[in-house]
Design an enzyme around this catalytic site. Structure first.
Site, PDB file in Angstrom:
ATOM      1  N   GLU A   1      -9.545   1.407   4.730  1.00 24.47           N
ATOM      2  CA  GLU A   1      -9.973   0.953   3.408  1.00 24.47           C
ATOM      3  C   GLU A   1      -9.772  -0.555   3.295  1.00 24.47           C
ATOM      4  O   GLU A   1     -10.661  -1.299   2.886  1.00 24.47           O
ATOM      5  CB  GLU A   1      -9.152   1.686   2.344  1.00 24.47           C
ATOM      6  CG  GLU A   1      -9.446   1.234   0.927  1.00 24.47           C
ATOM      7  CD  GLU A   1      -8.473   1.831  -0.085  1.00 24.47           C
ATOM      8  OE1 GLU A   1      -8.807   1.819  -1.278  1.00 24.47           O
ATOM      9  OE2 GLU A   1      -7.377   2.278   0.310  1.00 24.47           O
ATOM     10  N   HIS A   2      -8.582  -1.019   3.647  1.00 23.33           N
ATOM     11  CA  HIS A   2      -8.264  -2.448   3.668  1.00 23.33           C
ATOM     12  C   HIS A   2      -7.855  -2.843   5.077  1.00 23.33           C
ATOM     13  O   HIS A   2      -7.086  -2.123   5.710  1.00 23.33           O
ATOM     14  CB  HIS A   2      -7.095  -2.777   2.728  1.00 23.33           C
ATOM     15  CG  HIS A   2      -7.246  -2.264   1.334  1.00 23.33           C
ATOM     16  ND1 HIS A   2      -6.664  -1.082   0.913  1.00 23.33           N
ATOM     17  CD2 HIS A   2      -7.908  -2.773   0.266  1.00 23.33           C
ATOM     18  CE1 HIS A   2      -6.952  -0.884  -0.354  1.00 23.33           C
ATOM     19  NE2 HIS A   2      -7.711  -1.883  -0.775  1.00 23.33           N
TER      20      HIS A   2
ATOM     21  N   HIS B   1       1.719   2.863  -3.331  1.00 21.08           N
ATOM     22  CA  HIS B   1       0.680   3.516  -4.130  1.00 21.08           C
ATOM     23  C   HIS B   1       0.977   4.989  -4.337  1.00 21.08           C
ATOM     24  O   HIS B   1       0.809   5.523  -5.435  1.00 21.08           O
ATOM     25  CB  HIS B   1      -0.689   3.373  -3.455  1.00 21.08           C
ATOM     26  CG  HIS B   1      -1.513   2.257  -3.995  1.00 21.08           C
ATOM     27  ND1 HIS B   1      -1.992   2.243  -5.285  1.00 21.08           N
ATOM     28  CD2 HIS B   1      -1.962   1.118  -3.420  1.00 21.08           C
ATOM     29  CE1 HIS B   1      -2.696   1.132  -5.477  1.00 21.08           C
ATOM     30  NE2 HIS B   1      -2.689   0.438  -4.360  1.00 21.08           N
TER      31      HIS B   1
ATOM     32  N   ASP C   1      -7.054  -6.544  -4.843  1.00 17.29           N
ATOM     33  CA  ASP C   1      -6.799  -5.464  -5.798  1.00 17.29           C
ATOM     34  C   ASP C   1      -6.950  -5.944  -7.237  1.00 17.29           C
ATOM     35  O   ASP C   1      -7.266  -5.143  -8.119  1.00 17.29           O
ATOM     36  CB  ASP C   1      -5.371  -4.934  -5.617  1.00 17.29           C
ATOM     37  CG  ASP C   1      -5.331  -3.716  -4.709  1.00 17.29           C
ATOM     38  OD1 ASP C   1      -6.399  -3.256  -4.278  1.00 17.29           O
ATOM     39  OD2 ASP C   1      -4.220  -3.226  -4.436  1.00 17.29           O
TER      40      ASP C   1
ATOM     41  N   HIS D   1     -54.593  14.414   1.285  1.00 22.70           N
ATOM     42  CA  HIS D   1     -54.097  13.036   1.398  1.00 22.70           C
ATOM     43  C   HIS D   1     -55.237  12.115   1.852  1.00 22.70           C
ATOM     44  O   HIS D   1     -55.425  11.010   1.311  1.00 22.70           O
ATOM     45  CB  HIS D   1     -52.951  12.953   2.421  1.00 22.70           C
ATOM     46  CG  HIS D   1     -51.620  13.349   1.868  1.00 22.70           C
ATOM     47  ND1 HIS D   1     -51.344  14.624   1.449  1.00 22.70           N
ATOM     48  CD2 HIS D   1     -50.489  12.619   1.674  1.00 22.70           C
ATOM     49  CE1 HIS D   1     -50.084  14.683   1.024  1.00 22.70           C
ATOM     50  NE2 HIS D   1     -49.544  13.472   1.143  1.00 22.70           N
TER      51      HIS D   1
ATOM     52  N   GLN E   1       0.819  -1.211   0.000  1.00 23.77           N
ATOM     53  CA  GLN E   1       0.000   0.000   0.000  1.00 23.77           C
ATOM     54  C   GLN E   1       0.852   1.259   0.000  1.00 23.77           C
ATOM     55  O   GLN E   1       0.496   2.265  -0.622  1.00 23.77           O
ATOM     56  CB  GLN E   1      -0.927   0.008   1.217  1.00 23.77           C
ATOM     57  CG  GLN E   1      -2.056  -0.984   1.121  1.00 23.77           C
ATOM     58  CD  GLN E   1      -2.876  -0.809  -0.145  1.00 23.77           C
ATOM     59  OE1 GLN E   1      -3.476   0.222  -0.364  1.00 23.77           O
ATOM     60  NE2 GLN E   1      -2.896  -1.817  -0.999  1.00 23.77           N
TER      61      GLN E   1
END
Length: 429
Positions: free
Chosen positions: A322-323, A258, A356, A415, A255
């Site tokens: 996220e992970h 990235h 991924d 109504h 990670q």
């Protein structure tokens, strides 16, 4: 990398803070580009492509000849790997389809919900230092399964004005022909507002850098749907005495490479394990082609020792990664403690990398603690759910009194009358 030993809870917020940016300055820059593209269309897109990418393509739509050209440029072994990923992603997302179930909530009152594809969607595929052709698989496949009528793809070009061949190959493989050579904020703007050549879409998907993320959030304020708030990639790893330090180090680095603004977090049960992982990181770091990027990301990263399992998962749920990787022989049981996470990887042989690329789950996931309220992309992301109801005369007779009383209590006479006029007609027969 900063190491924290059993930090008190009042220090957790500062420890878990993501890398910060000057949001106001960022928003001002992004908003200027959005407004320009909205007003000036292709001319503005071309201007910003030249400014940021160094290329001003006269024709941004990929031609049939360009699709044909890339087939020979992609290695056969990679094509075979992509086929495996395509199959698994397709199987996983196809199983998310559901037929409408008609529910009779009371005699004569029938309700059901129907899934309908969003007609026009835009897919943003990063193509800079790491051309993410895998993201096109993750977004293009469920869009096709859902039945979206118009799928627009935007992705940046290289300095020669070319899209990465593998991205283009995947687009062709999925039958996506509306591919545009546009990246960055100008791509989000083009899809959000439409230009002379780029169709306007109803919802935009895909990750990107802080500028792309900001652009998506700003156009969302104007009523254009987005998949989720998704910024720099992140991973958290829980590791106990059964973990393999080299495996954990590899997951953290996967990670960190990235981007410089990515963040990795290790929560371990002992100081010895943290030290072993740290040593493994230093060894593996030397072998990475993206070493400098990973080193910068590691500056934002945290290694924590928390011996109590319950407290460890309380911290991880607060972080809402996220992970999340649970590196433990007891991973499946520990997974029951997970409340907030985008996607979870269990055990020693489930690296985040498989999610991924090829296991089948979607890798477009919420970051920056948004996993507390958002889910990752799925087939549901590409459909609208419309509810229907049908009442028989007997059904209206059964439910009518309740509706009349509730409408009267709210002071909404019309109504009530919409029911009463029908009940009166039914009672005459």
């Amino acid at each position: 990398m900063q190491i924290f030993i059993s930090p008190p809870k009042n220090e957790w917020p500062s420890i878990l803070r993501r890398p910060s940016i000057d949001n106001q300055s960022l928003e001002n820059t992004v908003d200027t580009i959005l407004r320009d593209v909205k007003l000036n269309g292709d001319r503005a897109v071309k201007k910003y492509s030249g400014l940021f990418d160094g290329v001003e393509n006269e024709n941004t739509l990929v031609s049939d000849a360009e699709f044909i050209e890339v087939v020979a440029l992609v290695d056969d072994a990679l094509k075979a790997a992509i086929d495996i990923a395509k199959k698994n992603i397709t199987v996983f997302h196809q199983r998310q389809q559901a037929e409408p179930e008609i529910i009779e909530t009371m005699p004569g009152v029938f309700c059901w919900r129907r899934n309908l594809a969003i007609e026009k969607v835009g897919l943003y595929i990063p193509g800079g230092s790491a051309p993410l052709f895998s993201t096109l698989l993750m977004l293009g496949i469920p869009a096709r399964i859902a039945g979206c009528k118009e799928i627009v793809v935007c992705t940046p070009v290289d300095k020669n004005g070319k899209i990465n061949p593998v991205i283009l190959y995947v687009a062709d493989l999925l039958g996506l022909k509306k591919v545009y050579k546009i990246g960055g904020v100008q791509a989000i703007a083009a899809m959000a507002y439409g230009t002379e050549t780029v169709p306007q879409v109803s919802k935009i998907f895909g990750p990107g850098n802080q500028y792309v993320t900001c652009a998506k959030q700003l156009i969302n304020k104007e009523g254009i749907a987005i998949d989720m708030p998704a910024g720099p990639s992140e991973v958290a790893v829980y590791a106990d005495e059964t973990a393999h330090p080299s495996f954990v180090a590899a997951d953290l680095l996967s990670q960190a490479e990235h981007g410089a603004d990515s963040q990795v977090l290790l929560v371990a049960t002992s100081e010895d394990l943290v030290e072993a992982v740290k040593q493994a990181i230093n060894l593996q770091l030397e072998t990475l082609s993206r070493k400098e990027i990973a080193e910068k990301a590691l500056q934002n990263s945290r290694l924590l020792v928390i011996k109590d399992t319950g407290e460890a998962f309380e911290l991880l749920n607060e972080y809402a990664p996220e992970h999340l990787i649970i590196a433990s022989d007891n991973a499946e049981k520990l997974a029951g403690s997970v409340v907030n996470a985008g996607s979870v990887f269990l055990g020693h042989y489930s690296p985040e990398s498989v999610g991924d690329y090829a296991s089948g789950t979607n890798h477009t996931l919420p970051t920056n603690s948004f996993a507390k309220a958002y889910s990752g992309v799925s087939l549901d992301s590409f459909v609208k759910k419309i509810t229907f109801q049908k009442l028989t005369k007997q059904g209206l007779a059964n439910i009518g009194d309740a509706v009349e009383l509730m409408a009267a209590a709210e002071g909404l006479d019309a109504h009530k009358k919409a029911v009463s006029i029908r009940l009166n007609e039914i009672s005459k027969k």
